[in-house]
Design an enzyme around this catalytic site. Structure first.
Site, PDB file in Angstrom:
ATOM      1  N   GLU A  33       5.600  35.359   2.116  1.00 18.51           N
ATOM      2  CA  GLU A  33       6.200  34.373   1.198  1.00 18.51           C
ATOM      3  C   GLU A  33       6.156  33.045   1.934  1.00 18.51           C
ATOM      4  O   GLU A  33       6.913  32.857   2.887  1.00 18.51           O
ATOM      5  CB  GLU A  33       7.670  34.711   0.948  1.00 18.51           C
ATOM      6  CG  GLU A  33       7.945  36.012   0.260  1.00 18.51           C
ATOM      7  CD  GLU A  33       7.730  35.937  -1.220  1.00 18.51           C
ATOM      8  OE1 GLU A  33       7.681  36.979  -1.849  1.00 18.51           O
ATOM      9  OE2 GLU A  33       7.581  34.814  -1.748  1.00 18.51           O
ATOM     10  N   GLU A  85       4.080  19.996   2.212  1.00 16.06           N
ATOM     11  CA  GLU A  85       5.471  20.392   2.012  1.00 16.06           C
ATOM     12  C   GLU A  85       6.354  19.622   3.000  1.00 16.06           C
ATOM     13  O   GLU A  85       6.153  19.685   4.211  1.00 16.06           O
ATOM     14  CB  GLU A  85       5.602  21.893   2.265  1.00 16.06           C
ATOM     15  CG  GLU A  85       6.988  22.407   1.996  1.00 16.06           C
ATOM     16  CD  GLU A  85       7.103  23.896   2.246  1.00 16.06           C
ATOM     17  OE1 GLU A  85       6.627  24.361   3.288  1.00 16.06           O
ATOM     18  OE2 GLU A  85       7.673  24.579   1.388  1.00 16.06           O
ATOM     19  N   CYS A 110      11.913  26.521  -0.647  1.00 15.32           N
ATOM     20  CA  CYS A 110      10.461  26.709  -0.769  1.00 15.32           C
ATOM     21  C   CYS A 110       9.982  26.380  -2.174  1.00 15.32           C
ATOM     22  O   CYS A 110       8.861  25.920  -2.352  1.00 15.32           O
ATOM     23  CB  CYS A 110      10.095  28.127  -0.400  1.00 15.32           C
ATOM     24  SG  CYS A 110      11.131  29.302  -1.251  1.00 15.32           S
ATOM     25  N   THR A 155       3.318  28.200   5.746  1.00 15.39           N
ATOM     26  CA  THR A 155       1.963  28.715   5.554  1.00 15.39           C
ATOM     27  C   THR A 155       1.241  28.840   6.892  1.00 15.39           C
ATOM     28  O   THR A 155       0.526  29.822   7.127  1.00 15.39           O
ATOM     29  CB  THR A 155       1.200  27.813   4.566  1.00 15.39           C
ATOM     30  OG1 THR A 155       1.837  27.971   3.284  1.00 15.39           O
ATOM     31  CG2 THR A 155      -0.261  28.203   4.438  1.00 15.39           C
ATOM     32  N   LYS A 165      14.320  39.853  12.293  1.00 15.22           N
ATOM     33  CA  LYS A 165      14.353  38.731  13.229  1.00 15.22           C
ATOM     34  C   LYS A 165      14.704  37.469  12.471  1.00 15.22           C
ATOM     35  O   LYS A 165      13.890  36.915  11.743  1.00 15.22           O
ATOM     36  CB  LYS A 165      13.007  38.539  13.942  1.00 15.22           C
ATOM     37  CG  LYS A 165      13.204  37.646  15.182  1.00 15.22           C
ATOM     38  CD  LYS A 165      12.025  36.777  15.548  1.00 15.22           C
ATOM     39  CE  LYS A 165      11.810  35.575  14.702  1.00 15.22           C
ATOM     40  NZ  LYS A 165      12.852  34.528  14.780  1.00 15.22           N
TER      41      LYS A 165
HETATM   42  P1  NAD Z   1       8.691  29.028  10.115  1.00 13.89           P
HETATM   43  O1  NAD Z   1       7.430  29.545   9.533  1.00 13.89           O
HETATM   44  O2  NAD Z   1       8.621  28.111  11.264  1.00 13.89           O
HETATM   45  O3  NAD Z   1       9.621  30.240  10.594  1.00 13.89           O
HETATM   46  C1  NAD Z   1       9.933  31.321   9.768  1.00 13.89           C
HETATM   47  C2  NAD Z   1      10.225  32.524  10.643  1.00 13.89           C
HETATM   48  O4  NAD Z   1       9.024  32.895  11.300  1.00 13.89           O
HETATM   49  C3  NAD Z   1      11.242  32.260  11.754  1.00 13.89           C
HETATM   50  O5  NAD Z   1      12.045  33.401  11.940  1.00 13.89           O
HETATM   51  C4  NAD Z   1      10.366  32.022  12.965  1.00 13.89           C
HETATM   52  O6  NAD Z   1      11.005  32.295  14.185  1.00 13.89           O
HETATM   53  C5  NAD Z   1       9.233  32.991  12.697  1.00 13.89           C
HETATM   54  N1  NAD Z   1       7.983  32.676  13.378  1.00 13.89           N
HETATM   55  C6  NAD Z   1       7.453  31.464  13.648  1.00 13.89           C
HETATM   56  N2  NAD Z   1       6.282  31.596  14.300  1.00 13.89           N
HETATM   57  C7  NAD Z   1       6.055  32.925  14.440  1.00 13.89           C
HETATM   58  C8  NAD Z   1       5.022  33.695  15.022  1.00 13.89           C
HETATM   59  N3  NAD Z   1       3.960  33.138  15.602  1.00 13.89           N
HETATM   60  N4  NAD Z   1       5.114  35.039  14.991  1.00 13.89           N
HETATM   61  C9  NAD Z   1       6.168  35.639  14.398  1.00 13.89           C
HETATM   62  N5  NAD Z   1       7.188  34.960  13.839  1.00 13.89           N
HETATM   63  C10 NAD Z   1       7.132  33.624  13.845  1.00 13.89           C
HETATM   64  O7  NAD Z   1       9.457  28.444   8.892  1.00 13.89           O
HETATM   65  P2  NAD Z   1      10.857  27.716   8.865  1.00 13.89           P
HETATM   66  O8  NAD Z   1      10.663  26.361   9.420  1.00 13.89           O
HETATM   67  O9  NAD Z   1      11.897  28.600   9.465  1.00 13.89           O
HETATM   68  O10 NAD Z   1      11.114  27.682   7.310  1.00 13.89           O
HETATM   69  C11 NAD Z   1      10.502  26.777   6.485  1.00 13.89           C
HETATM   70  C12 NAD Z   1       9.257  27.337   5.831  1.00 13.89           C
HETATM   71  O11 NAD Z   1       9.546  28.560   5.168  1.00 13.89           O
HETATM   72  C13 NAD Z   1       8.742  26.416   4.773  1.00 13.89           C
HETATM   73  O12 NAD Z   1       7.347  26.286   4.849  1.00 13.89           O
HETATM   74  C14 NAD Z   1       9.130  27.098   3.480  1.00 13.89           C
HETATM   75  O13 NAD Z   1       8.351  26.800   2.372  1.00 13.89           O
HETATM   76  C15 NAD Z   1       9.018  28.523   3.845  1.00 13.89           C
HETATM   77  N6  NAD Z   1       9.843  29.301   2.919  1.00 13.89           N
HETATM   78  C16 NAD Z   1       9.208  30.052   1.965  1.00 13.89           C
HETATM   79  C17 NAD Z   1       9.957  30.774   1.047  1.00 13.89           C
HETATM   80  C18 NAD Z   1       9.298  31.643   0.015  1.00 13.89           C
HETATM   81  O14 NAD Z   1       9.983  32.457  -0.568  1.00 13.89           O
HETATM   82  N7  NAD Z   1       8.033  31.512  -0.255  1.00 13.89           N
HETATM   83  C19 NAD Z   1      11.344  30.724   1.111  1.00 13.89           C
HETATM   84  C20 NAD Z   1      11.955  29.920   2.082  1.00 13.89           C
HETATM   85  C21 NAD Z   1      11.183  29.221   2.987  1.00 13.89           C
END
Ligand code: NAD
Length: 479
Positions: free
Chosen positions: A248, A382, A282, A228, A173
């Site tokens: 992650e 962040e 990230c 997170t 997804k």
């Molecule tokens: P997000 O957490 O909003 O979304 C990430 C994914 O999760 C998306 O596909 C989203 O649709 C899905 N999602 C959101 N809520 C959900 C739920 N309740 N149930 C299932 N899926 C759900 O994050 P974002 O805004 O897309 O990305 C930014 C975040 O990702 C930042 O916090 C960043 O640090 C983190 N990130 C971490 C890494 C790592 O390797 N640790 C790498 C890249 C980004």
């Protein structure tokens, strides 16, 4: 252009018939309307993944699986220009980054894991008594992969390549902001010979398609890269089915510069650490910790370089900084800059949208604050944008307290010529990655993941198989 759901090897509309727009952040124009997956579509994808797991994919030799995965890497390189352009259009990252980093690194993951598919072995265990005991390393099963928008192809590939090598079947997804290269990945899988149902791609929103995947009783595990708070929600939603998870999550990584460092290199990489991919990384070195004795001279170098780094049309090969991914992300960055100023930090450069704007999109200037207190909001939370918080330190104890003083523990970097000091500190830092005299290096073979609230589990390298496989103990009576 690929705009539908990819389920069981076929392109389909969503059961609801709904679509959502994906937007080019450099122009704010709609690129395409994408089929919006929901609960029913996720259920269909899970069923088809189960059939494929019990069928052709589950029965295939590891060497044959490995060859298909390798071929995905080859197809990706053959179609590199097309993929890079699509990624830049959808995410706003510069075409140089898409074509020189995202695509080749993603392809390399398929080469690494194509080779790894035949290297998964069990053990024989010297148990007490007249028994022979051995372990089988088996796939986890049907696995849901949920990825963010900042490295859409790359972060999907980190999961897809390892999960396929272990013999799982998948539902990917992508983030709603950037679904295009995930759909292209489905096509690449098909071209490389993946049987139908092995890699299903269902674009949609987190709270609907994502949550349906996490709650589905026939999904054996979920790997998420995201915020997170999203990880926390997933743990709550996955509790009812005791879902195995790999998370992650976010970061607030310290980039530490000692007085004895190569200061030119440290200044150059401090910028790369925070402004690479517009700070939507990230592992961004979003807290720059500088030893007090060199502070003024060092910051002059950093600010001079930042002033020369203006946002530009990301399709321009000379562009070094594209637009932020969305209007929401731009608003988020603006909010944090306001908070920074309100809490008494000093704006050294940036802090607004560029003038003139290089286009209609979500551009923001590289922004640097100093006089930031360790517990200030912009040093703790962040931001996920081009905003650097600069702090100073005087001695080792103070440094460690500041460096480890957030809820995150994703990455960190140390700049010094003193090798003993560097290794001592590398051990003391609570972070999944420590870079010494470098920043943001990655490799398909390098295990990668977070300490503390940056998540758990490791991806990349052979450590990824701890999540994507499970081991079974087999006892044989020899008496
Ligand atoms: P997000 O957490 O909003 O979304 C990430 C994914 O999760 C998306 O596909 C989203 O649709 C899905 N999602 C959101 N809520 C959900 C739920 N309740 N149930 C299932 N899926 C759900 O994050 P974002 O805004 O897309 O990305 C930014 C975040 O990702 C930042 O916090 C960043 O640090 C983190 N990130 C971490 C890494 C790592 O390797 N640790 C790498 C890249 C980004």
């Amino acid at each position: 252009m690929l705009t539908k759901l990819f389920i069981n090897g076929k392109w389909e509309d969503a059961a609801s018939g709904k679509t959502f727009p994906t937007i080019n952040p450099a122009t704010t124009e709609v690129i395409a309307q994408i089929a919006e997956g929901g609960t029913e579509d996720i259920d269909r994808a899970v069923k088809t993944a189960r059939v494929a797991l019990d069928g052709p994919w589950g029965k295939m030799n590891a060497s044959e699986r490995g060859r298909i995965i390798w071929k995905m890497g080859e197809r990706m390189l053959e179609r590199a220009d097309e993929i890079a352009r699509l990624e830049t259009m959808d995410n706003g990252k510069t075409i140089t980054e898409s074509s020189k980093i995202d695509v080749p690194y993603a392809a390399d993951l398929y080469f690494y894991y194509g080779g790894a598919a035949t290297k998964l072995e069990g053990h024989t265990i010297p148990v007490n008594g007249p028994y022979f005991n051995y372990t089988l390393r088996e796939p986890l099963g049907v696995v849901g992969l949920i990825v963010p928008w900042n490295f859409p192809l790359l972060l999907a590939s980190r999961k897809v390549a390892a999960a396929l090598a272990a013999g799982n079947t998948l539902i990917l997804k992508p983030a709603a902001q950037t679904p295009l290269t995930a759909l292209m990945l489905a096509e690449i899988g098909m071209e490389a010979g993946l049987p139908p149902g092995v890699l299903n791609v269902v674009p949609g929103h987190g709270s609907t398609a994502g949550a349906a995947l996490v709650k589905h009783p026939d999904v054996d595990g979920i790997a998420l890269t995201g915020g997170t708070n999203t990880g926390q929600q997933l743990m709550r939603d996955g509790a009812a089915t005791v879902k195995k998870m790999h998370l992650e999550l976010g970061g607030k990584s310290p980039n530490i510069v000692f007085a004895d460092a190569d200061l030119e290199a440290a200044a150059k990489m401090a910028l790369m650490g925070i402004f690479y991919n517009k700070g939507e990384v990230c592992t961004a070195g979003s807290r720059l910790l500088v030893e007090k004795s060199i502070y003024d001279g060092f910051m002059e170098k950093v600010v001079d370089r930042a002033k020369k780094m203006q946002p530009a049309d990301p399709m321009d090969p000379k562009a070094r900084l594209g637009p932020l991914v969305s209007e929401t992300q731009l608003a988020n960055v603006k909010k944090y800059v306001e908070i920074g100023e309100k809490e008494g930090a000093r704006l050294l450069v940036g802090g607004r949208q560029p003038e003139p704007m290089p286009g209609k999109g979500y551009f923001y200037q590289p922004t640097i604050f100093d006089n930031v207190q360790p517990n200030a909001t912009i040093a703790q939370e962040e931001i996920f944008g081009p905003v650097l918080a600069t702090l100073t330190f005087q001695d080792g104890d103070e440094l460690l307290k500041i460096a480890n003083g957030t809820m995150y523990g994703l990455a960190s970097a140390i700049w010094t010529k003193d090798i003993k000091k560097a290794h001592r500190l590398a051990k003391a830092l609570k972070a999944g990655t420590v870079w010494i005299n470098t920043y943001n290096n990655y490799d398909a073979a390098m295990p990668y993941g977070g300490y503390k609230m940056s998540g758990f589990g490791r991806e990349s390298g052979m450590e990824a198989f701890e999540f994507y496989t499970q081991s079974k103990s087999v006892w044989v009576d020899l008496s």
